[in-house]
Design an enzyme around this catalytic site. Structure first.
Site, mmCIF file in Angstrom:
data_model
loop_
_atom_site.group_PDB
_atom_site.id
_atom_site.type_symbol
_atom_site.label_atom_id
_atom_site.label_comp_id
_atom_site.label_asym_id
_atom_site.label_seq_id
_atom_site.Cartn_x
_atom_site.Cartn_y
_atom_site.Cartn_z
ATOM 1 N N GLY A 94 0.826 -1.221 0.000
ATOM 2 C CA GLY A 94 0.000 0.000 0.000
ATOM 3 C C GLY A 94 0.850 1.257 0.000
ATOM 4 O O GLY A 94 0.664 2.148 0.828
ATOM 5 N N ARG A 153 0.515 5.880 -2.026
ATOM 6 C CA ARG A 153 0.242 7.213 -1.478
ATOM 7 C C ARG A 153 0.354 7.155 0.046
ATOM 8 O O ARG A 153 0.600 6.087 0.617
ATOM 9 C CB ARG A 153 -1.151 7.716 -1.908
ATOM 10 C CG ARG A 153 -2.273 6.739 -1.614
ATOM 11 C CD ARG A 153 -3.492 7.006 -2.504
ATOM 12 N NE ARG A 153 -4.376 5.851 -2.513
ATOM 13 C CZ ARG A 153 -5.452 5.725 -1.740
ATOM 14 N NH1 ARG A 153 -5.792 6.692 -0.917
ATOM 15 N NH2 ARG A 153 -6.186 4.634 -1.809
ATOM 16 N N TYR A 169 -12.409 -1.452 12.176
ATOM 17 C CA TYR A 169 -11.008 -1.009 12.023
ATOM 18 C C TYR A 169 -10.225 -1.205 13.327
ATOM 19 O O TYR A 169 -9.108 -1.721 13.315
ATOM 20 C CB TYR A 169 -11.033 0.458 11.603
ATOM 21 C CG TYR A 169 -9.703 1.092 11.321
ATOM 22 C CD1 TYR A 169 -8.989 0.806 10.156
ATOM 23 C CD2 TYR A 169 -9.147 2.027 12.211
ATOM 24 C CE1 TYR A 169 -7.771 1.424 9.890
ATOM 25 C CE2 TYR A 169 -7.944 2.647 11.950
ATOM 26 C CZ TYR A 169 -7.254 2.350 10.787
ATOM 27 O OH TYR A 169 -6.051 2.961 10.528
ATOM 28 N N LYS A 178 -7.009 -3.594 13.796
ATOM 29 C CA LYS A 178 -5.719 -3.037 14.215
ATOM 30 C C LYS A 178 -5.269 -3.630 15.546
ATOM 31 O O LYS A 178 -4.071 -3.833 15.766
ATOM 32 C CB LYS A 178 -5.801 -1.509 14.271
ATOM 33 C CG LYS A 178 -5.989 -0.853 12.896
ATOM 34 C CD LYS A 178 -4.868 -1.224 11.938
ATOM 35 C CE LYS A 178 -4.846 -0.376 10.679
ATOM 36 N NZ LYS A 178 -3.805 -0.818 9.718
ATOM 37 N N ILE A 186 -2.607 11.048 11.324
ATOM 38 C CA ILE A 186 -1.583 11.444 10.351
ATOM 39 C C ILE A 186 -2.283 12.015 9.118
ATOM 40 O O ILE A 186 -3.292 11.459 8.662
ATOM 41 C CB ILE A 186 -0.723 10.222 9.925
ATOM 42 C CG1 ILE A 186 -0.200 9.460 11.158
ATOM 43 C CG2 ILE A 186 0.424 10.658 9.016
ATOM 44 C CD1 ILE A 186 0.653 10.238 12.117
HETATM 45 P P1 NAP Z 1 -4.317 5.824 2.415
HETATM 46 O O1 NAP Z 1 -3.763 7.168 2.119
HETATM 47 O O2 NAP Z 1 -5.777 5.591 2.304
HETATM 48 O O3 NAP Z 1 -3.535 4.750 1.500
HETATM 49 C C1 NAP Z 1 -3.877 3.397 1.596
HETATM 50 C C2 NAP Z 1 -2.900 2.569 0.801
HETATM 51 O O4 NAP Z 1 -3.286 1.179 0.930
HETATM 52 C C3 NAP Z 1 -2.925 2.870 -0.678
HETATM 53 O O5 NAP Z 1 -1.615 2.733 -1.193
HETATM 54 C C4 NAP Z 1 -3.831 1.788 -1.260
HETATM 55 O O6 NAP Z 1 -3.546 1.476 -2.628
HETATM 56 C C5 NAP Z 1 -3.460 0.623 -0.372
HETATM 57 N N1 NAP Z 1 -4.469 -0.423 -0.326
HETATM 58 C C6 NAP Z 1 -5.783 -0.307 -0.030
HETATM 59 N N2 NAP Z 1 -6.390 -1.517 -0.108
HETATM 60 C C7 NAP Z 1 -5.430 -2.403 -0.461
HETATM 61 C C8 NAP Z 1 -5.420 -3.801 -0.718
HETATM 62 N N3 NAP Z 1 -6.531 -4.541 -0.643
HETATM 63 N N4 NAP Z 1 -4.249 -4.381 -1.057
HETATM 64 C C9 NAP Z 1 -3.122 -3.640 -1.162
HETATM 65 N N5 NAP Z 1 -3.069 -2.319 -0.947
HETATM 66 C C10 NAP Z 1 -4.211 -1.717 -0.601
HETATM 67 O O7 NAP Z 1 -3.936 5.357 3.900
HETATM 68 P P2 NAP Z 1 -2.864 5.944 4.940
HETATM 69 O O8 NAP Z 1 -3.523 6.981 5.753
HETATM 70 O O9 NAP Z 1 -1.580 6.223 4.254
HETATM 71 O O10 NAP Z 1 -2.709 4.678 5.898
HETATM 72 C C11 NAP Z 1 -1.676 3.715 5.721
HETATM 73 C C12 NAP Z 1 -1.723 2.750 6.893
HETATM 74 O O11 NAP Z 1 -1.590 3.471 8.119
HETATM 75 C C13 NAP Z 1 -3.036 1.981 6.994
HETATM 76 O O12 NAP Z 1 -2.792 0.671 7.440
HETATM 77 C C14 NAP Z 1 -3.798 2.754 8.042
HETATM 78 O O13 NAP Z 1 -4.749 1.963 8.690
HETATM 79 C C15 NAP Z 1 -2.673 3.167 8.970
HETATM 80 N N6 NAP Z 1 -2.991 4.334 9.807
HETATM 81 C C16 NAP Z 1 -3.226 5.544 9.252
HETATM 82 C C17 NAP Z 1 -3.507 6.630 10.082
HETATM 83 C C18 NAP Z 1 -3.739 8.021 9.558
HETATM 84 O O14 NAP Z 1 -4.009 8.901 10.377
HETATM 85 N N7 NAP Z 1 -3.669 8.256 8.258
HETATM 86 C C19 NAP Z 1 -3.552 6.445 11.454
HETATM 87 C C20 NAP Z 1 -3.313 5.193 11.988
HETATM 88 C C21 NAP Z 1 -3.015 4.141 11.147
HETATM 89 P P3 NAP Z 1 -4.269 2.266 -3.874
HETATM 90 O O15 NAP Z 1 -3.715 3.665 -3.847
HETATM 91 O O16 NAP Z 1 -3.844 1.522 -5.086
HETATM 92 O O17 NAP Z 1 -5.737 2.242 -3.591
#
Ligand code: NAP
Length: 247
Positions: free
Chosen positions: A12, A15, A155, A159, A188
């Site tokens: 993933g 982005r 979620y 997690k 984030i």
């Molecule tokens: P994001 O911007 O929504 O990006 C999600 C990424 O996961 C994208 O690259 C997407 O690919 C990929 N993805 C989605 N479904 C997938 C699948 N079935 N198989 C493979 N790849 C898949 O998310 P983010 O905010 O960067 O979050 C990244 C991680 O951090 C996640 O695990 C999230 O739960 C965790 N997290 C985020 C936050 C926050 O505040 N943002 C906080 C705590 C934890 P495509 O672009 O091709 O769709």
């Protein structure tokens, strides 16, 4: 030591946090294998950006929620082709809603990508890293899995499950010189959090002791540390990177 290129696989990484981790691992000298599911152009852009900066990267389509594809990917692209030094299970999705209205599909989709996806990739990576006799696995969990969050039952459960996965895998793999840790981001700034209503974002900000949202680089730095030689005696841990929101 192997002659194969030292490689970090980041799921993933088209982005958001995954992109930041992929770029940081390239700066740390790893070849980067980054995966996406729906946005090939963005993933290719991340890979070519790394290459343009003097690094090495390849983008692959891989739906981590499809275990057969995960097995095939590790078999065809990773096993015996690279030195799999680091796996970062970052791919994640949300389908938020209050429990009483949550559909089974929303539960299944979130558990499938976040938790089963991390399991499937960890299982395949473990087979390869066990033969190599070294490896680092880093799972991106969430503050929601540590403290719970209304509207995110699916979620938070996924997690929290990743934390159990981290601790159990750490115990199974330690004798093979493989460490398994988790990073638990708070709020984030990425697409995932941009989707939240403004009033919800404001309410979070008011509760963060460090008085700012986290940046992708805050998470990438924590991952780089856990992947480094300096973290060789750390395993089964959850490193919270949340500005003090939950401690
Ligand atoms: P994001 O911007 O929504 O990006 C999600 C990424 O996961 C994208 O690259 C997407 O690919 C990929 N993805 C989605 N479904 C997938 C699948 N079935 N198989 C493979 N790849 C898949 O998310 P983010 O905010 O960067 O979050 C990244 C991680 O951090 C996640 O695990 C999230 O739960 C965790 N997290 C985020 C936050 C926050 O505040 N943002 C906080 C705590 C934890 P495509 O672009 O091709 O769709």
């Amino acid at each position: 030591m192997s002659d194969l290129p030292r490689t970090a696989l980041v799921t993933g990484a088209s982005r958001g946090i995954g992109k930041g981790i992929a770029e940081e691992m390239a700066r740390q000298g790893c070849q980067v294998y980054l995966t996406y599911v729906s946005r090939p152009e963005e993933a290719e852009k991340v890979a070519s950006g790394i290459t343009a900066s003097g690094g090495s990267a390849r983008a692959f389509r891989l739906d981590v929620g499809d275990p057969a594809s995960v097995t095939a990917f590790f078999q065809d692209e990773v096993r015996d082709k690279v030195d799999l030094a680091v796996l970062v299970n970052n791919a994640g999705v949300t389908r938020d809603g209050l429990m009483v209205r949550m559909k089974d599909e929303d539960w299944d989709a979130v558990l499938n990508v976040n938790l089963r996806g991390a399991f499937a990739c960890t299982r395949e990576a473990a087979k390869i890293m066990t033969r190599q006799r070294h490896g680092r696995i880093i799972n991106i969990t969430s503050i929601s899995g540590q403290m719970g969050n209304a509207g995110q039952l699916n979620y938070s459960s996924a997690k929290a499950g990743m934390i159990g996965l981290t601790k159990s895998a750490a115990k199974e793999l330690a004798s093979r010189n493989i460490t398994v840790n988790a990073v638990a981001p708070g709020f984030i700034q990425t697409d995932m959090t941009a989707a939240l209503p403004e009033d919800v974002q404001k309410a979070y900000l008011g509760q963060i002791p460090l008085k700012r949202f986290g940046a992708v680089d805050d998470i990438a730095a924590a991952v780089a540390f856990l992947a480094s030689d300096r973290a060789g005696y750390i395993t089964g841990q959850v490193l919270a990177v949340n500005g003090g929101l939950y401690c």
